[in-house]
Design an enzyme around this catalytic site. Structure first.
Site, PDB file in Angstrom:
ATOM      1  N   ASP A 167       0.855  -1.292   0.082  1.00  0.00           N
ATOM      2  CA  ASP A 167       0.161  -0.046  -0.155  1.00  0.00           C
ATOM      3  C   ASP A 167       0.833   1.229   0.159  1.00  0.00           C
ATOM      4  O   ASP A 167       2.022   1.295   0.027  1.00  0.00           O
ATOM      5  CB  ASP A 167      -0.926  -0.074   1.087  1.00  0.00           C
ATOM      6  CG  ASP A 167      -0.180  -0.427   2.550  1.00  0.00           C
ATOM      7  OD1 ASP A 167       0.975  -0.334   2.679  1.00  0.00           O
ATOM      8  OD2 ASP A 167      -0.921  -0.784   3.398  1.00  0.00           O
ATOM      9  N   ASP A 191      -7.861  -2.549  13.940  1.00  0.00           N
ATOM     10  CA  ASP A 191      -9.336  -2.790  13.602  1.00  0.00           C
ATOM     11  C   ASP A 191      -9.339  -3.949  12.720  1.00  0.00           C
ATOM     12  O   ASP A 191     -10.378  -4.227  12.064  1.00  0.00           O
ATOM     13  CB  ASP A 191      -9.823  -1.386  13.076  1.00  0.00           C
ATOM     14  CG  ASP A 191      -9.054  -1.149  11.749  1.00  0.00           C
ATOM     15  OD1 ASP A 191      -8.130  -1.823  11.402  1.00  0.00           O
ATOM     16  OD2 ASP A 191      -9.382  -0.140  11.175  1.00  0.00           O
ATOM     17  N   HIS A 236      -7.553  -4.332   9.884  1.00  0.00           N
ATOM     18  CA  HIS A 236      -7.237  -4.445   8.651  1.00  0.00           C
ATOM     19  C   HIS A 236      -5.956  -5.147   8.241  1.00  0.00           C
ATOM     20  O   HIS A 236      -5.022  -5.169   9.010  1.00  0.00           O
ATOM     21  CB  HIS A 236      -7.333  -2.799   8.322  1.00  0.00           C
ATOM     22  CG  HIS A 236      -5.977  -2.068   8.723  1.00  0.00           C
ATOM     23  ND1 HIS A 236      -6.094  -0.978   9.608  1.00  0.00           N
ATOM     24  CD2 HIS A 236      -4.578  -1.969   8.499  1.00  0.00           C
ATOM     25  CE1 HIS A 236      -5.056  -0.466   9.826  1.00  0.00           C
ATOM     26  NE2 HIS A 236      -4.249  -1.052   9.366  1.00  0.00           N
ATOM     27  N   GLU A 242      -9.756  -1.494   5.147  1.00  0.00           N
ATOM     28  CA  GLU A 242     -10.547  -1.159   6.383  1.00  0.00           C
ATOM     29  C   GLU A 242     -11.770  -1.855   6.565  1.00  0.00           C
ATOM     30  O   GLU A 242     -11.968  -2.734   5.570  1.00  0.00           O
ATOM     31  CB  GLU A 242     -10.813   0.403   6.362  1.00  0.00           C
ATOM     32  CG  GLU A 242      -9.625   1.136   6.457  1.00  0.00           C
ATOM     33  CD  GLU A 242      -9.016   1.222   7.608  1.00  0.00           C
ATOM     34  OE1 GLU A 242      -8.899   0.473   8.615  1.00  0.00           O
ATOM     35  OE2 GLU A 242      -8.437   2.473   7.829  1.00  0.00           O
TER      36      GLU A 242
HETATM   37  C1  GLP Z   1      -0.592   0.216   8.625  1.00  0.00           C
HETATM   38  C2  GLP Z   1      -0.325  -0.655   7.374  1.00  0.00           C
HETATM   39  C3  GLP Z   1      -0.381  -2.054   7.606  1.00  0.00           C
HETATM   40  C4  GLP Z   1       0.122  -2.662   8.829  1.00  0.00           C
HETATM   41  C5  GLP Z   1      -0.559  -1.932  10.182  1.00  0.00           C
HETATM   42  C6  GLP Z   1      -0.152  -2.285  11.402  1.00  0.00           C
HETATM   43  O1  GLP Z   1      -1.817   0.795   8.750  1.00  0.00           O
HETATM   44  N1  GLP Z   1      -0.901  -0.160   6.296  1.00  0.00           N
HETATM   45  O2  GLP Z   1       0.288  -2.851   6.425  1.00  0.00           O
HETATM   46  O3  GLP Z   1      -0.078  -3.941   8.925  1.00  0.00           O
HETATM   47  O4  GLP Z   1      -0.414  -0.387   9.898  1.00  0.00           O
HETATM   48  O5  GLP Z   1       1.085  -1.500  11.608  1.00  0.00           O
HETATM   49  P1  GLP Z   1       2.117  -1.800  12.721  1.00  0.00           P
HETATM   50  O6  GLP Z   1       2.995  -3.080  12.362  1.00  0.00           O
HETATM   51  O7  GLP Z   1       3.168  -0.651  13.046  1.00  0.00           O
HETATM   52  O8  GLP Z   1       1.341  -2.048  14.044  1.00  0.00           O
END
Ligand code: GLP
Length: 256
Positions: A66, A135, A137, A142
């Protein structure tokens, strides 16, 4: 789903093992890379194997999950820069062979379609690394995302923007309101998926993903329908799993 509950070093080794297998066995390996803090121990272990054991990424292609929409090209939190910092620049991965969706394109829908085409032209992702949002995702899909979705523009929830504000000096309003993200259908097309989660903040999302009903309200639950998913959890992220002891027994029986 194979669920592994272990300390972070062991999680990193298992994640790196999956990537290493693809790098060694495929003539044209395609990696799916995630940003966020969760996969960093896996990347650090891959860098160690590159430096100390000669593991090479020279033949690999890599696709990001992304990208934020509209962050200036030089902004350090653009995911294309994050992956450059955290992995690409530390191994022999050719920057020309690393791609993310173009969050600065004038025609965002066109950029999304081109991204899908590029993944298909590379033969699809062999191993996809994933984190999970609080959440539920994955990438930036989302709650409410279609299970059939492909790469598209996604408005981010307030929760996700608050979670990610730590990368923007704590300023929620500085977190872009939209991102381009591979769809759930795109992610499900990967040959193998390795999801890593740490910390109690992820415990509910992990419980839903592994043990909940498949529902667009918890997008990661679609992974229950993928035939080759490994879920790597520390004790805190596994804190709400009803089947935790069972998963521990299964892994112990592996004799590792
Ligand atoms: C972001 C990314 C995801 C990631 C998530 C969790 O929103 N787009 O790919 O898995 O956050 O992030 P973290 O690993 O820093 O908790």
């Amino acid at each position: 789903m194979q669920v592994v509950i272990a300390e972070v070093g062991e999680l990193a080794r298992r994640g790196a093992d999956a990537v290493e297998r693809v790098l060694r066995e495929r003539t044209d390996p395609v990696l799916g890379l995630a940003t966020g803090s969760s996969p960093l121990p896996i990347y650090d272990e891959l860098v160690r194997r590159h430096t100390e054991e000669g593991l090479s990424f020279a033949l690999a292609r890599a696709f990001l999950l992304d990208e934020y929409v509209g962050l200036p090209a030089e902004h350090p939190e653009r995911y294309r820069h994050v992956i450059e910092r955290e992995l690409e620049s530390r191994v022999d991965l050719d920057p020309e062979r690393v791609q993310g969706p173009d969050g600065l394109a004038e025609d965002l829908a066109g950029a999304c379609a081109r991204y899908e085409d590029a993944i298909a032209a590379a033969g699809g992702v062999d191993v996809q690394i994933l984190g999970i949002g609080t959440d539920g995702h994955i990438a930036f899909n989302e709650p409410g995302s279609s299970f059939a979705s492909r790469t598209r523009v996604m408005p981010l929830t307030r929760q996700t923007r608050e979670d990610n504000a730590r990368y923007f000096d704590g300023d929620v309003e500085a977190v872009p309101a939209r991102a381009l993200t591979q769809g759930l259908g795109t992610i499900m097309a990967a040959g193998q998926i390795v999801l890593i989660a740490q910390g109690s903040g992820k415990a509910e999302a992990v419980h839903q993903m592994v043990e909940g009903a498949v529902s667009a309200m918890w997008p990661a639950t679609i992974l229950q329908h993928h035939p080759d998913v490994t879920v790597l959890l520390d004790e805190d992220a596994a804190g709400k799993l009803q089947l935790a002891d069972h998963f521990r027994e299964v892994v112990a029986a592996e004799g590792r």
